[in-house]
Motif scaffolding. Sequence first.
Motif, short mmCIF file in Angstrom:
data_model
loop_
_atom_site.label_atom_id
_atom_site.label_comp_id
_atom_site.label_asym_id
_atom_site.label_seq_id
_atom_site.Cartn_x
_atom_site.Cartn_y
_atom_site.Cartn_z
N TYR A 218 -9.83 7.31 -5.50
CA TYR A 218 -8.63 6.43 -6.55
C TYR A 218 -8.69 5.18 -5.53
O TYR A 218 -7.82 3.84 -5.62
CB TYR A 218 -7.09 7.25 -5.39
CG TYR A 218 -5.62 6.32 -5.84
CD1 TYR A 218 -5.11 6.89 -7.29
CD2 TYR A 218 -5.34 6.16 -4.51
CE1 TYR A 218 -4.13 6.00 -7.02
CE2 TYR A 218 -4.11 5.17 -4.46
CZ TYR A 218 -3.31 5.50 -5.92
OH TYR A 218 -2.47 5.10 -6.18
N GLY A 219 -9.36 5.36 -3.92
CA GLY A 219 -8.93 3.94 -3.16
C GLY A 219 -9.98 3.10 -3.83
O GLY A 219 -9.44 1.85 -3.33
N LEU B 247 1.37 2.38 -3.41
CA LEU B 247 0.00 3.33 -3.39
C LEU B 247 -0.24 4.68 -2.85
O LEU B 247 -1.07 5.55 -3.73
CB LEU B 247 -1.59 2.13 -3.25
CG LEU B 247 -1.17 0.55 -3.72
CD1 LEU B 247 -2.71 0.45 -3.26
CD2 LEU B 247 -1.42 1.09 -5.35
N TYR C 70 -7.80 6.21 2.25
CA TYR C 70 -7.17 6.38 1.09
C TYR C 70 -7.35 8.24 1.16
O TYR C 70 -6.86 9.25 0.41
CB TYR C 70 -7.07 5.98 -0.72
CG TYR C 70 -6.43 4.57 -0.92
CD1 TYR C 70 -5.04 4.92 -1.29
CD2 TYR C 70 -6.93 3.85 -0.43
CE1 TYR C 70 -4.59 3.16 -0.89
CE2 TYR C 70 -6.15 2.52 -0.16
CZ TYR C 70 -4.88 2.18 -1.05
OH TYR C 70 -4.20 1.32 -1.44
N LEU D 206 -9.46 -2.71 -8.95
CA LEU D 206 -7.77 -3.68 -9.00
C LEU D 206 -7.32 -4.33 -9.15
O LEU D 206 -6.73 -5.38 -9.30
CB LEU D 206 -6.27 -2.46 -10.03
CG LEU D 206 -7.37 -1.23 -10.99
CD1 LEU D 206 -6.53 -0.71 -11.14
CD2 LEU D 206 -7.23 -1.72 -12.26
N LEU D 207 -7.13 -4.01 -7.38
CA LEU D 207 -6.60 -4.94 -6.54
C LEU D 207 -7.36 -4.98 -5.57
O LEU D 207 -6.82 -4.75 -4.02
CB LEU D 207 -4.59 -4.25 -5.80
CG LEU D 207 -4.16 -3.58 -7.21
CD1 LEU D 207 -3.03 -2.82 -6.35
CD2 LEU D 207 -2.94 -4.58 -7.49
N THR E 151 -4.80 -6.18 -2.03
CA THR E 151 -4.15 -5.82 -1.80
C THR E 151 -4.25 -4.02 -0.96
O THR E 151 -3.63 -3.94 0.10
CB THR E 151 -3.10 -4.92 -2.64
OG1 THR E 151 -2.75 -6.60 -2.78
CG2 THR E 151 -1.97 -4.65 -2.70
N ALA E 152 -5.27 -3.37 -2.03
CA ALA E 152 -5.64 -1.95 -1.82
C ALA E 152 -6.01 -1.27 -0.25
O ALA E 152 -5.32 -0.46 0.13
CB ALA E 152 -6.30 -1.36 -2.90
N LEU F 289 -0.63 8.53 -5.38
CA LEU F 289 -1.29 8.86 -4.64
C LEU F 289 -1.34 10.38 -4.46
O LEU F 289 -1.33 11.71 -5.17
CB LEU F 289 -2.63 8.41 -3.83
CG LEU F 289 -2.96 9.29 -2.86
CD1 LEU F 289 -5.05 9.84 -3.80
CD2 LEU F 289 -3.87 8.60 -1.24
N GLN G 24 0.85 -1.45 0.02
CA GLN G 24 0.04 -0.09 -0.25
C GLN G 24 0.90 1.55 0.28
O GLN G 24 0.51 2.29 -0.68
CB GLN G 24 -0.66 -0.07 1.33
CG GLN G 24 -2.01 -0.89 0.98
CD GLN G 24 -2.71 -0.66 2.46
OE1 GLN G 24 -2.93 0.33 2.95
NE2 GLN G 24 -3.82 -2.32 2.43
N MET H 220 -8.53 1.64 -6.67
CA MET H 220 -7.36 0.33 -6.36
C MET H 220 -8.08 -0.73 -6.06
O MET H 220 -7.55 -1.69 -5.83
CB MET H 220 -6.12 0.65 -5.07
CG MET H 220 -5.41 1.63 -5.82
SD MET H 220 -4.40 1.91 -7.15
CE MET H 220 -5.26 2.51 -8.42
N GLN H 221 -9.27 -0.62 -5.20
CA GLN H 221 -10.03 -1.98 -4.50
C GLN H 221 -10.68 -2.24 -5.92
O GLN H 221 -10.22 -4.09 -5.66
CB GLN H 221 -10.84 -1.69 -3.62
CG GLN H 221 -11.01 -1.48 -2.11
CD GLN H 221 -11.61 -0.95 -1.58
OE1 GLN H 221 -13.00 -0.64 -2.14
NE2 GLN H 221 -11.87 -1.02 -0.20
#
Length: 581
Positions: free
Chosen positions: A345-346, A231, A363, A352-353, A356-357, A235, A228, A349-350
């Motif tokens: 953005y968060g 990430l 975020y 996509l990943l 992990t996100a 950001l 993270q 990312m959730q």
Amino acid sequence: MREAKWGLGALALVIGAGAGLGSIAFRWLIKTFTGLFSGHADYAGAGGSANPHVPWLGPYFVLLAPVIGGLLYGPLVDRFAKEARGHGVPEVMLAVAQRGGRINPNVSVVKALASALTIGSGGSVGREGPIVQIGSALGSTLGRITKVTEGRMKLLVACGAAGGIAATFNAPLAGVFFAMELILRSFTVEAFGAVVLSSVAASIIGRAAFGDVAFLTLPAFHVDHVAQYGLFALLGIVAGGVGIGFTRILYWIEDACDWAWRGPEWLRPAVGGLLLGVVLLVLPEMYGVGYPVLERAAEGKYAAAFLLLLLAGKVLATSLTIGIGGSGGVFAPSLFMGAMLGAAYGAGMQSLLPGTAGAVGAYALVGMGAVFAGASRAPITAVVILFELTGEYSIILPLMLAIVTATAVSRLLSRDTVYTLKLRRRGIDLDGPAPGAPLGSQRVDEVMEAAPGALAVDAQLSAVALALSRSAHGVLPVADKNGRYVGTITARAVAEALADEPGSAGCGALAGDLVQRPASLTADLPLAAALHALISHPGTGLPVLDSERSHLVGWLTHQSALRALHPVTSPAPVCAPVPAG
């Protein structure tokens, strides 16, 4: 009393108490006007409902609220304190940098009323700019009454700014660093002590009135996976660009309003309020500061597409509010934008990943600090205030990473911040001389003196010591075999090297081993900019280089700079001694 150290402390406490009381009055005014204009405690979270005072208008009352508000605060600002227009902090920075800390005493009352009317009638701005200007005006007024020196006057202005931030946001540390980093733009022990006293006094009063709770309710913060951090860094890059983008759009829209408006300035907020009303009708979440919307975004209650719409809407609404002549700050809007950006953005990312996100709220919180840092370039303040808002120590590492990244991106993209650009557009450079100042408008090559002879980079230390003992500067330049400037060597460095090798006279050590590279000036640099480097340099002077920074062309000292005030055209006569008796 006013010049004693305890006297400074007493004044700081009085100013802090005054700023605390001022913040109570200011927040009451905002609450009162918001209730009068919208019928709600905070209309941003009311979902576009009707005003219970005029239910027959439905949600369309927002078309009229900014107009009525503009009719009230427009004439007030135009008649009594024109500097109360806009977001306020640049005017305080200018007062400290170039006006000896002198601020119009009318600003306190006019700014409080104008900003409360602006926010209460739907203006999409924050309350930090007004409270900074209110507290600073209080500090300046008390400084005038007690007739303190100019240096202490500036410090009292910073005390007022710190007290206002501390009481309004229940963030005493953020108040201190906001004043030091943005208002004073320097750190000294005396200044830090006075500003802390003011912040503490204001915080005690603020907590007695508002309770010991953060002004935002934010979710708990956790970093669940080491990936993270990457990430968060990404950001920060995006947030730095958003901060600069907001700054540019803010002043583009202000320019457009200046170009379009041809009527009297007192009427401009009312006429422009029609445009703002249309924005509020489409996006009622833009009404006022918008803290309820920010909290919901941090809790992950909005879809990513809507979050981006809110981000764009806030940029437009805040810029339009300032452009039409509204009064309010840009600190809270930048936090709002950061929360929308971070939450969107968060959410991305959730998708996509997913493993992990982590949580969207993390975020959103980091985005708040990063966008503010990108716009204001005040990284310490950004870190401290987000830490105080959450009380979560686990926020520190990702927050610092994103904020430093955003600040670096901001520096790459723009010379100015959201605060300094307003002044530079008016031809004011905070690092330059005040208009009409007798010192600072010249170029360095007009006032510099001849450079001392350069030492060879391979000169023995014993020879260097002899040359320095005969020099009036205590420092000499060093050049390579081709005559190119390498750096300087100081008497102190040589003395320390010789002391480390007793009896050897520094055998084996060369000038190049002790070369330092202090801040160097160029011949075409304005003297005002050079003076800042000269004052902060511990030595007696600084080297002046050519435009390519490769060859030494002169030497700038404090004496040569002062000679620019009274250039000597002929040697002063030497009087013969008078015989005794």
